[in-house]
Write an enzyme that holds these catalytic residues in place. Structure first.
Site, PDB file in Angstrom:
ATOM      1  N   THR A   1       2.639  -5.087  -2.629  1.00 28.92           N
ATOM      2  CA  THR A   1       1.667  -4.747  -3.531  1.00 28.92           C
ATOM      3  C   THR A   1       1.729  -3.131  -3.949  1.00 28.92           C
ATOM      4  O   THR A   1       1.062  -2.338  -4.365  1.00 28.92           O
ATOM      5  CB  THR A   1       0.285  -4.969  -3.059  1.00 28.92           C
ATOM      6  OG1 THR A   1       0.356  -4.350  -1.592  1.00 28.92           O
ATOM      7  CG2 THR A   1      -0.068  -6.248  -2.877  1.00 28.92           C
TER       8      THR A   1
ATOM      9  N   ASP B   1      -2.816  -9.416   0.549  1.00 23.96           N
ATOM     10  CA  ASP B   1      -1.937  -9.998   1.551  1.00 23.96           C
ATOM     11  C   ASP B   1      -2.643 -10.232   2.810  1.00 23.96           C
ATOM     12  O   ASP B   1      -4.063 -10.043   3.097  1.00 23.96           O
ATOM     13  CB  ASP B   1      -0.619  -8.813   1.957  1.00 23.96           C
ATOM     14  CG  ASP B   1      -1.214  -7.685   1.991  1.00 23.96           C
ATOM     15  OD1 ASP B   1      -0.616  -6.529   1.764  1.00 23.96           O
ATOM     16  OD2 ASP B   1      -2.382  -7.193   2.140  1.00 23.96           O
TER      17      ASP B   1
END
Lengths: 507, 507
Positions: free
Chosen positions: B213, B271
């Site tokens: 990310t 996540d």
């Protein structure tokens, strides 16, 4: 919706209709080396905003190397084509969509935080505008399925779903409705209850969903006998004439977010209580209901597995209803085995018809349950005793008035016809004699789905046994119905690997 | 993998290569009225198994109405084409895939239940075989992100991910490794630490992931200076020659499930700790490591937001490592602001080079942090004091030995080259004078990603200020770098709407 950003100065691409069916997600195919992909840094799976005049759509990009497309073409899926309202060759502006701010609220929910009304409204509004990709929809659904919620959140979600669609006003003091939270195969009481209630003079404009994770929803079942995709005006006409309708909720934009959510839930085979509450109550409120009776089947393999969970769900449904001005009554029912014999749209329709037609072999359990519910709904509205109203319900059914009302409703919706029959049938028999001691609703439903239900209308199972019955070796347990040999073979494979979905114990 | 079921008797379709890029998910396009769709009841988004000889693939179906395809053609995405190993016109068997049994474990996790080793193995195995659709992958990731997990589960997930890939054996008693759990833009210590450790004689075969990310992962940064997609044998050769490598982990099938999972996490910007632990430790174990130093940056806008969370993650990493025979040491570091100046692959590479080349304007924070980590890694392996080993690390850096080792590693991997430079740069300046009192790592990272990082290697931000520094009105806060004007405009829009990503307080 805002038009695409940063489109000024960028080359435009020519729209090309592909006739591409991708269910709910809009898709655009572009050449990998097209000038827009190069200048904007787009890659496969990028989300892209396309616009033409006042219309715009956010689509998922798939890229093609060579052959299929020219460098200045954008190939559109049917979902994208419809939203843009273009014709072949129209020039499209293309750019980055504005970031989906509501996704951070989805992530917050995933990590267990509470959402407020404006966050929920932003999510629902983006969903209704089809700004979520399928992967983002899946994350949204998983976030809600995985976390607890409080009544404030459930009420706010219901309001948000209600406010993004149309809302019917029947100009009547009492509008009745009836709904089952689902999870029990074959539990098709709604058409019978609606017919009885309407015959008793109630106004009951019933809208139903299609199946989410089950082999059939009421809309799927009704569609085997009449039209269900009524527009708002058509629905109003049917209700004015017959006091009731049995329509699909999706075609009238009552809580349209719910219809999008349901399609993805079905793909994932996941559902969750907050969404269940918001889904049920927003649809009822949007349909203009004032009094709703909710059937909550409880059983070890039903959607609601324990009395305790059922009572909790009932309390939450009643509490959220109260917040939003809707009178909700709930009834916990036996969810230990399927209701009626048929499982699948046409097979369930046959059960409904046999009860309404007073046929001698009509399934008793379906008849009795429908009478119980109809009695409760009439009592809820009239204030009379349950005994009185159940008696009245039985008289309306046994006199043929409910059956006549059902046909009249179908005729008003566009004509009644008999449900279709499956091309292939295959009995599944008992391996041994004994007592039917357990029926697994979930695996029974799964077998019916593998056989093709609900897309294949005539597909599903016809049950031949009930709990507590004696069977001999070779007796049929159920008959598999399917429209294609592939699906029959697929379902039989599953059934062979799951023989214990019906347990026959030695006696 | 088993071949498609029920293909006997069904018409076969001719394979057609579309050059269609769809990232990880295999896609097949078929005519809506093709004989297979009709006989099997397939609809848009159905999952379909295609096979040819011994090869098979499960793909998502998109249907096309007319024009693009003949009735007997199956158009394959590149992912499907590669897995089937076919050529145009080859006849494909097509059928229903076997049901994905592991999805019920994903749903169980979503509802908060614990999974055992065999359930986790089944999930990971199906993921590695690419049997999960993108929507199913999203649900899997959301399920794990939303729920707590225990050490048994985290250990089992790590084992499952380890067992589905290759595992390197270096035939050496001690193999060192170093990793940062991420979340801090510009924190690119790894290339420096590896160069120092290798110069000190440690064996450190470093494999890194690409960005999940963030605007850059170590593999993205290294790729701006050398080749990183080394095969197993190439990696072995580089390590034998230089004692170290700096390769991308994805091309050597070390924990291949992780690479698939990471791509979807990036799409969702989600996540989770259990996956983080399994991801990090399975990669280290697969790479043959015996001793691993883990950098855990802690700060209000870092991935780990509190000391408490950092210590808990550290304990879990050490405990799971212990279960699996890996010595893990963790160090909590300052995560309140970016490290170094560059954010984005090439910009971070320039920082790394300036530290290794001992340039006078090399970022001090990056140099000091890399020396701290190198000292800890050397001490962990040697048993000497931290002071001794930090001194040794500094000597190796300042003598130029680490710099020479870095270039030697790059040369062994296929040659060193300077990182690329962005076409467009744009300073973002202070609106007023004052003290830099807060830097939001997340929004800084987001701006760098909108500018094109990590796909556009030269894109990102170059920071001009650090916490506690005085700035005057008009001083640059950072310089935006981008490769296309569209991306520059997109990032600037975001920056204008988020001026407070760097807070300058009046003094």
């Amino acid at each position: 919706m805002k038009t695409a950003q940063h489109s000024s100065g960028l080359p435009r691409l020519r729209a090309r209709r592909l006739g591409l069916q991708s269910q709910y997600e809009a898709i655009v195919l572009m050449h990998r080396d097209c000038p827009v992909c190069r200048s904007e840094g787009f890659e496969a799976r990028s989300r892209i905003e396309l616009s033409h005049g006042k219309h715009s759509v956010v689509a998922t990009l798939l890229q093609v190397d060579e052959g299929l497309f020219a460098h200045d073409e954008a190939g559109l899926s049917e979902a994208a084509w419809r939203k843009l309202g273009v014709k072949d060759g129209d020039l499209l502006n293309i750019g980055h969509p504005r970031p989906l701010a509501s996704l951070s609220a989805v992530r917050a929910k995933l990590y267990g935080r509470r959402l407020n009304g404006s966050q929920l409204e932003a999510i629902v509004s983006d969903i209704v505008q089809e700004r979520y990709s399928d992967v983002e929809m899946a994350t949204f659904i998983a976030a809600f399925a995985s976390q607890t919620f409080d009544l404030t959140e459930a009420t706010a979600l219901t309001s948000a779903m209600l406010s993004t669609g149309d809302r019917l006003d029947w100009s009547q003091p009492i509008i009745a409705d009836k709904h089952c939270v689902g999870g029990l195969p074959g539990n098709r009481t709604t058409p019978i209850v609606v017919a009885i209630a309407a015959a008793a003079g109630l106004i009951i404009p019933k809208t139903s969903s299609r199946a989410i994770t089950s082999p059939a929803g009421t809309a799927d079942v009704m569609e085997t006998m009449t039209r269900v995709d009524l527009g708002l005006d058509e629905m109003r006409g049917v209700v004015e004439r017959e006091g009731a309708c049995l329509a699909w909720g999706g075609s009238v934009r009552l809580s349209p977010a719910d219809d999008i959510i349901i399609r993805v839930e079905r793909l994932l085979d996941v559902d969750c209580e907050a969404q269940l509450i918001a889904s049920v109550l927003s649809k009822k409120l949007a349909a203009g209901a004032t009094h709703v009776l909710l059937d909550i089947p409880v059983g070890p393999t039903a959607k609601v597995r324990s009395e305790e969970a059922g009572r909790s769900l009932a309390r939450n449904l009643e509490a959220v209803g109260l917040q939003l001005g809707l009178t909700v009554r709930t009834t916990l029912t036996d969810g230990s085995q399927p209701i009626g014999r048929g499982i699948g749209p046409a097979l369930e329709a046959r059960d409904v018809l046999s009860v309404l037609r007073l046929e001698s072999d009509a399934p008793t359990d379906l008849r009795e349950k429908a009478l119980d519910l109809a009695g409760q709904l009439l009592a809820m509205v009239s204030g009379n005793s349950l005994a009185t109203e159940r008696q009245r319900a039985m008289e309306l059914l046994d006199s043929g008035k409910a059956g006549a009302k059902f046909v009249a409703i179908c005729e008003a919706q566009g004509g009644f016809h008999e449900p279709p029959t499956a091309l292939f049938t295959e009995p599944v028999i008992a391996d041994d004699r004994g007592l039917v001691s357990h029926i697994d609703n979930r695996r029974i439903a799964r077998a019916a789905k593998l056989a093709g239900a609900p897309v294949a209308m005539a597909a599903g199972l016809k049950m031949c046994v009930r709990l507590g019955e004696q069977v001999r070796k070779g007796d049929p347990l159920f008959i598999l119905h399917s429209e294609t040999q592939g699906e029959a073979a697929y379902a039989l494979d599953y059934i062979r690997a799951n023989r214990d979905m019906i347990t026959v114990s030695a006696t």
